[in-house]
Write a protein that holds these residues in place. Structure first.
Motif, PDB file in Angstrom:
ATOM      1  N   GLU A  41       0.808  -1.226   0.000  1.00  0.00           N
ATOM      2  CA  GLU A  41       0.000   0.000   0.000  1.00  0.00           C
ATOM      3  C   GLU A  41       0.837   1.269   0.000  1.00  0.00           C
ATOM      4  O   GLU A  41       0.564   2.191  -0.788  1.00  0.00           O
ATOM      5  N   CYS A  45       0.519   4.158  -2.779  1.00  0.00           N
ATOM      6  CA  CYS A  45       0.147   5.525  -2.387  1.00  0.00           C
ATOM      7  C   CYS A  45       1.140   6.532  -2.953  1.00  0.00           C
ATOM      8  O   CYS A  45       0.750   7.591  -3.469  1.00  0.00           O
ATOM      9  N   ARG A  52      -4.202   6.109   1.540  1.00  0.00           N
ATOM     10  CA  ARG A  52      -4.391   4.665   1.652  1.00  0.00           C
ATOM     11  C   ARG A  52      -5.847   4.287   1.374  1.00  0.00           C
ATOM     12  O   ARG A  52      -6.116   3.236   0.787  1.00  0.00           O
ATOM     13  N   ARG A  56      -7.140   1.416  -1.164  1.00  0.00           N
ATOM     14  CA  ARG A  56      -7.956   0.298  -0.684  1.00  0.00           C
ATOM     15  C   ARG A  56      -9.284   0.208  -1.423  1.00  0.00           C
ATOM     16  O   ARG A  56      -9.758  -0.892  -1.740  1.00  0.00           O
TER      17      ARG A  56
END
Length: 248
Positions: A41, A45, A52, A56
């Motif tokens: 992640e 990003c 985040r 997601r």
């Protein structure tokens, strides 16, 4: 990048769409293979310059389309390609911008060979004048576009013709498939530009389908639509691929 809820709300639609589309196209284009683990992640990003939560949410969309799955202590894993929902209108639309796959186009047309002749038969039995009007309008636009050699407009009108046919069938399932068929046609037209010998040559066949439906000739409508799709396979140079697949 910001974690302020209001700021995220304001940028979410544009940013969300960009992240989802870019990740999907990387998978469609083969940047990641089945079984590969996507970058962590924090790396994504930094790559997209988003929060985040944006990453997601994008992963959730790709998961819903069968492209990835999230595993504890492993990360986001690319699923086998046969699990991908390749008929999803978004995936087809994103695929259009990549190199078109002759195999996928042939598979799409073969599926249409099953669905659309049946839709034409039902339309001949059920369609009202109001149901037929969108097909007639699309055919008129196709005719005008062919005369002016405006094949972009021709192709859009062609999509409208086939989606109107599915809606005119009166079959709820076929009607629900209209958006998918439209996206499939748009994808196919990428290959049409490269391969078709004479785009727009099937115009008369489209007119024949309308006439059969208008005269309540259900079997004639079925046969006319079947011929139309057979012409598409020949014009795209895919008949050899189809013959080979039948021999397997």
């Amino acid at each position: 990048m910001t974690d302020d809820p209001l700021a995220r709300t304001l940028v979410k639609p544009r940013v969300h769409r960009h992240v989802v589309k870019t990740l999907a196209q990387r998978l469609l284009g083969g940047a990641f293979q089945p079984g590969d683990v996507l970058p962590p992640e924090p790396d994504m990003c930094a790559d997209f310059k988003v929060s985040r939560s944006a990453v997601r949410e994008a992963i959730k969309v790709l998961d819903s389309k069968g492209m990835v799955t999230t595993r504890p202590r492993i990360g986001t894993v690319v699923r086998s390609r046969h699990e991908w929902n390749l008929l999803d209108p978004d995936l087809l639309a994103w695929s259009i911008e990549l190199q078109p796959s002759a195999e996928l186009v042939l598979s799409l047309i073969e599926a249409r060979q099953v669905i659309e002749p049946a839709a034409a038969r039902f339309a001949a039995l059920r369609a009202t004048a109001a149901d037929l009007a969108p097909m007639e309008d699309a055919f008129a636009r196709m005719s005008k576009a062919k005369q002016s050699l405006d094949f972009s407009t021709f192709n859009q009108a062609d999509i409208d013709f086939h989606t109107a046919l599915l809606r005119a069938s009166g079959n709820i399932v076929f009607q629900q498939l209209s958006n998918t068929i439209g996206a499939a046609l748009a994808y196919s037209f990428r290959l049409t530009v490269e391969r078709a010998r004479e785009p727009g040559a099937s115009l008369a066949n489209h007119g024949e389908v309308i006439e059969r439906i208008r005269h309540r000739d259900s079997e004639g409508a079925y046969a006319s639509m079947a011929r139309l799709l057979n012409i598409a396979i020949v014009d795209l140079g895919l008949s050899g691929m189809q013959d080979n697949s039948r021999q397997l």
